[in-house]
Structures are given as structure tokens and as C-alpha cells.
Design a protein around this motif. Structure first.
Motif, PDB file in Angstrom:
ATOM      1  N   LEU A  84       0.722  -1.112  -0.033  1.00  0.00           N
ATOM      2  CA  LEU A  84       0.386  -0.025   0.134  1.00  0.00           C
ATOM      3  C   LEU A  84       1.005   1.289   0.357  1.00  0.00           C
ATOM      4  N   LEU A  85       1.870   1.515   0.741  1.00  0.00           N
ATOM      5  CA  LEU A  85       2.641   2.342   1.472  1.00  0.00           C
ATOM      6  C   LEU A  85       3.791   2.369  -0.117  1.00  0.00           C
ATOM      7  N   PRO A  92       7.934   8.972  -4.166  1.00  0.00           N
ATOM      8  CA  PRO A  92       9.813   8.173  -3.930  1.00  0.00           C
ATOM      9  C   PRO A  92       9.827   7.033  -2.804  1.00  0.00           C
ATOM     10  N   GLU A  93       9.048   7.836  -1.870  1.00  0.00           N
ATOM     11  CA  GLU A  93       9.244   7.278  -0.270  1.00  0.00           C
ATOM     12  C   GLU A  93       9.381   7.559   0.823  1.00  0.00           C
ATOM     13  N   PRO A  94       8.130   7.695   0.443  1.00  0.00           N
ATOM     14  CA  PRO A  94       6.894   7.701   2.292  1.00  0.00           C
ATOM     15  C   PRO A  94       7.413   7.922   3.233  1.00  0.00           C
ATOM     16  N   ALA A  95       7.553   8.605   4.521  1.00  0.00           N
ATOM     17  CA  ALA A  95       7.646   7.906   6.389  1.00  0.00           C
ATOM     18  C   ALA A  95       6.955   7.917   6.512  1.00  0.00           C
ATOM     19  N   ARG A 110       9.283   3.682   9.496  1.00  0.00           N
ATOM     20  CA  ARG A 110       9.593   3.837   7.811  1.00  0.00           C
ATOM     21  C   ARG A 110      10.015   5.209   8.141  1.00  0.00           C
ATOM     22  N   GLU A 111      11.742   6.031   7.876  1.00  0.00           N
ATOM     23  CA  GLU A 111      12.409   7.589   8.303  1.00  0.00           C
ATOM     24  C   GLU A 111      10.996   8.039   8.946  1.00  0.00           C
ATOM     25  N   GLU A 112      10.869   7.172  10.210  1.00  0.00           N
ATOM     26  CA  GLU A 112      10.210   7.714  11.011  1.00  0.00           C
ATOM     27  C   GLU A 112      11.076   9.341  12.052  1.00  0.00           C
ATOM     28  N   ARG A 113      11.944   9.225  11.385  1.00  0.00           N
ATOM     29  CA  ARG A 113      12.618  10.241  12.371  1.00  0.00           C
ATOM     30  C   ARG A 113      13.218  11.751  11.308  1.00  0.00           C
ATOM     31  N   ALA A 428       3.807  12.153   3.165  1.00  0.00           N
ATOM     32  CA  ALA A 428       4.128  11.453   1.886  1.00  0.00           C
ATOM     33  C   ALA A 428       4.378  13.260   0.932  1.00  0.00           C
ATOM     34  N   SER A 429       5.698  12.618   0.027  1.00  0.00           N
ATOM     35  CA  SER A 429       5.792  14.215  -0.044  1.00  0.00           C
ATOM     36  C   SER A 429       6.241  13.660  -2.385  1.00  0.00           C
ATOM     37  N   ASP A 430       5.772  14.951  -3.058  1.00  0.00           N
ATOM     38  CA  ASP A 430       5.741  14.839  -4.420  1.00  0.00           C
ATOM     39  C   ASP A 430       5.451  14.052  -4.969  1.00  0.00           C
ATOM     40  N   THR A 431       4.058  13.861  -4.576  1.00  0.00           N
ATOM     41  CA  THR A 431       3.129  13.436  -5.064  1.00  0.00           C
ATOM     42  C   THR A 431       2.440  14.334  -6.574  1.00  0.00           C
ATOM     43  N   SER A 432       1.467  14.147  -7.241  1.00  0.00           N
ATOM     44  CA  SER A 432       2.245  14.143  -8.000  1.00  0.00           C
ATOM     45  C   SER A 432       0.042  14.852  -9.111  1.00  0.00           C
TER      46      SER A 432
END
Length: 454
Positions: A84-85, A92-95, A110-113, A428-432
Motif C-alpha cells: 500500500l505504501l 518516491p519514499e513516504p515516511a 520507515r524514515e520515522e525521524r 508523503a512528498s512529491d506526490t503528483s
């Protein structure tokens, strides 16, 4: 540890059905009873107001301990979330992070900090900081005082963006009656904005999402009569509020000379009347439920003042950081650029958001409860009312949304089918495609509510 005991205040009875709605089982009753009877309707929490309208299919948030429910397997949870994630819709890389509120233990990270642009999910942290600094019963006060030397009534802004025209009318009537008792029939009017060091323009400017930030305004400077959501705003909210106050004074029998002017009230001015906002717990609930940007900035500035900081963007950032540090929350990678989340320069982590939710669930911290009761309910209220259609998360996910162009976030709580309460945050970043990204986040949160994950 605080988060280890969190579930006693948060666990949900799985599948429970109640007309009371998905709320906290009355844990804030003592706070409500402290409110004055005259303020009873206004003091009703957003939770109560929405609960009155919810269909009976909504589950009840009960004060029971989820520790008795089967534990969630981190491996099974990871297997559920992974596809899902990894959706392309989330960039590209949601935290993210998921923690078990019965134990305080992390279940998935996932990249929690890693600091990410939070958008409006930053309001979760703002809510926790404000309630810690001010307490749930604190109210913002707008006052009218008498400047004897200048023979004028001064309306002193108290930083309450929820002030209504009816509030102003009541304030004017009380002030006019007090002056009449002193046999004062004529006066000028001024307005005092000294609570903030200056009126502040948000970096994104005045637009339908936020007004000029000022300690005196009526209904957030809205000009269309709306109560929530985007709306056109007044060019000078403080001047308009002062003008309305002067008109109400005249309507109450005081002869008002000239137009209101901006001026600081003397320190020894006599107080004529006071109008107080709803309690901070209610303000926080409204801020979270409707993602109210104006209210967020006002709450942030009230937190700054309570922390000995100036009521501006930098002061707010320092105050929020200090209050959250006192709560013992993780601040690595965190930077507060504002309190609303509209500034893209802000950074928040999944670790901070999930731990703030755990702190609010801790029965040892009842003052933070509104952080939870203010979260929109999936498919029912606030910014989630139109999401989660035909979803497993409907009524079982409660979460704060965050949306900017290219940024989609979600942070809140979910309950497994076994009744295990979880806190989560996905950034989530860089979403289109914002719509697709929001749906992907909703699917991830719904998966938590549907996953036995043993």
C-alpha cells in the motif's frame, strides 16, 4: 513510561455500536462541568456536537484497556502495509510509523525521524503543545476598558478568532451599561492590538485559507458568513471588528463620537466588560476537526505567550518546541515554521506525530485528551466526512489530514478487528496526484483497521 500505559485512555471496543458516536466515553465530563451554565451550548465539545448527528453504526471509543486484545505482529503488519505504501501515488519514499498504544512499542517504521513537510498534520503537535502549556480550561479573553483621560472605550484584542458579532454585541451592551451607571453617555472608541508585537501576514499571504493574523477579528475575518473552510477575508479584520463594536455600543445607547482609532489601552484602564472564548479543549477540537488555519495560528500564539515568547512566527516555533520537549516527545528533524502547516518550510516527523497521539492517550495526561477527540472520524466528520466511502476504516479511523500541492499526509488512530488501538502517521512528498495520494493514505489507514496481523 507514558506511552506504555496509553491504551487505558484510548482502546476501542471492536465492533461496538452506540448512538454516542466514536468518542471518549465521557472522560472530559469534569472539564465540561466547570463551564458556566450560560456558556453551555458554546462549550459543548466538537465531539458531542458531531456525535449527536452520527448514525448508530459509528463505534464507541470506550475507556477500556486494549492490552487484553491479541498483540499485533510487526511482520504481519509490515507485509500488509508494504504494497500500500509503495504505491506510486505516494511519491518516491513516504515516511511513516505505527505504534501499539497498549504498550507504546513501535510496530512499523520507515524514515520515522526524517523531517518532512507536514502540511496540516502539524496541528496534532500544536494541539498537544497548547494543551500542555495552557490547560484544557483556558479561555481567550476579549475586553472592553475605559480610558478616562481620553474619554474613550478601548476594545482590547485577546487573540480569539472565534469571536462572533453576537459576542461583540453582548460585550458592547455590558460596557454601555457600565458606563451608563457612571453617567457617561458619550465616548470615543479605540482598539488595542498590542497582544501581538505586530499584525502578521502569513508567508502565503492573505487568501481564502487564512486571514491577516491579528489579535482582534470577528469570525476569522470571513466575509461570507461561513464558519469553516476556505472563504474570502476582510482586508483589515481588526478595524472591521472595532467598527462593529462601535455600532453595537451606539445600539446600546452610548453616543459614539468619530470612527474607531487604533490605540493601546492604558495599563490602569478600568475594565468594563469581558467576552471569553470556549475552553481551549474545544478550540483545539475545532482546529483539528476542520483543519482551521486561523485558529491554529491563534492557538500557537497563545502558546507562545504562555511560554514567555513573543506572539509571532518565531516565538510560536520556540514555544511549540519547548512545550513538546517538556512532554518528552522526539524532536529530531522537527522545525516549526508556523502553526497551521501552510508554510512548506516546516518539518515534522512520523515519530513526533505518533508519540504526540500516544501522550494524548495516556490516562496520566487527561489534559491532552482533546488531541484525540478532535480528530476527524473517517466517513463521518470534519475533513474526513467525504473520505473512506465503502471502506473498512469508516468509523474506525480517526485522523488529521494534511494537504498541500505535492504533499499528502495523514496521522491518527485506528483499531484492529481484535480491538488493539494503534497510532499511525504517514507523510508523503512529491506526490503528483493529490486525489490518488489521499486515497492511498486512506487505504493504508483502513488496512490497520482491517488487519488482525497476528
Amino acid at each position: 513510561m507514558a506511552t506504555g500505559a496509553a491504551a487505558a485512555g484510548l482502546a476501542v471496543a471492536a465492533g461496538a455500536v452506540s448512538v454516542a458516536g466514536p468518542w471518549d466515553g465521557g472522560l472530559r465530563t469534569a472539564e465540561r462541568e466547570q463551564a458556566a451554565a450560560a456558556d453551555a451550548e458554546r462549550d459543548r465539545t466538537e465531539a458531542e456536537r458531531v456525535a449527536d448527528t452520527l448514525p448508530v453504526a459509528a463505534p464507541v471509543l470506550a475507556p477500556v484497556d486494549g492490552a487484553g486484545a491479541p498483540a499485533v505482529s510487526p511482520d504481519a503488519l509490515a507485509a500488509t502495509l508494504a504494497p500500500l505504501l509503495e504505491s506510486a501515488a505516494l511519491g518516491p519514499e513516504p515516511a511513516g510509523a505505527v505504534i501499539d498504544l497498549s504498550t507504546g512499542e513501535p510496530l512499523w517504521t520507515r524514515e520515522e525521524r526524517s523531517g518532512r513537510t507536514p502540511a496540516s498534520t502539524v496541528k496534532v503537535a500544536v494541539a498537544a503543545a497548547a494543551l500542555h502549556a495552557l490547560g484544557p480550561d483556558h479561555r481567550l479573553a476579549t475586553t472592553a476598558v475605559w480610558d478616562e483621560e481620553e474619554e474613550r472605550v478601548v476594545l482590547v484584542g485577546g487573540g480569539d478568532p472565534t469571536l462572533s458579532d453576537e459576542d461583540l454585541r453582548a460585550l458592547a451592551r455590558e460596557a454601555a451599561a457600565e458606563l451608563a451607571g457612571r453617567e457617561i453617555r458619550t465616548a470615543r472608541v479605540a482598539y488595542d492590538l498590542s497582544l501581538y508585537p505586530r499584525e502578521q501576514l502569513h508567508p502565503i499571504g492573505v487568501n481564502d485559507n487564512i486571514a491577516l493574523i491579528t489579535p482582534l477579528q470577528v469570525n476569522e475575518g470571513r466575509t461570507d458568513g461561513s464558519a469553516h473552510g476556505p472563504a474570502p477575508r476582510a482586508d483589515d479584520p481588526a478595524a472591521e471588528a472595532a467598527g462593529a463594536f462601535a455600532a453595537h455600543l451606539a445600539g446600546a445607547g452610548l453616543r459614539v463620537e468619530d470612527r474607531p482609532r487604533r490605540a493601546d489601552a492604558p495599563e490602569d484602564a478600568d475594565r468594563l466588560a469581558t467576552q471569553r472564548s470556549a475552553p481551549m479543549s474545544t478550540l483545539v477540537e475545532d482546529m483539528l476537526t476542520y483543519s482551521d488555519n486561523d485558529l491554529a495560528e491563534a492557538i500557537g500564539r497563545a502558546t507562545a505567550l504562555a511560554s514567555g515568547e513573543e506572539a509571532d512566527f518565531r516565538g510560536v516555533g520556540r514555544a511549540l518546541t519547548g512545550q513538546l520537549r517538556e512532554l518528552g516527545l522526539p524532536l529530531d528533524g522537527v522545525r516549526f515554521a508556523d502553526a497551521s502547516g501552510l508554510d512548506r518550510q516546516g518539518r515534522t516527523t512520523a515519530a513526533l506525530l505518533t508519540r504526540a497521539l500516544a501522550a494524548a492517550a495516556d490516562p496520566a495526561r487527561p489534559e491532552l485528551r482533546a488531541v484525540l477527540t478532535g480528530l476527524p472520524v473517517a466517513g463521518f466528520s470534519g475533513t474526513l466526512a467525504d473520505r473512506y466511502e465503502d471502506s473498512a476504516g469508516t468509523g474506525l479511523v480517526r485522523a488529521k489530514t494534511g494537504t498541500l500541492t505535492g504533499v499528502n499526509t495523514l496521522a491518527g488512530t485506528a483499531v484492529t478487528p481484535d480491538g488493539r488501538p494503534l497510532a499511525f502517521a504517514f507523510l508523503a512528498s512529491d506526490t503528483s496526484d493529490g486525489t490518488a495520494a489521499a486515497r492511498a493514505l486512506d487505504d493504508a489507514a483502513s488496512a490497520l483497521a482491517a488487519c488482525a496481523c497476528r
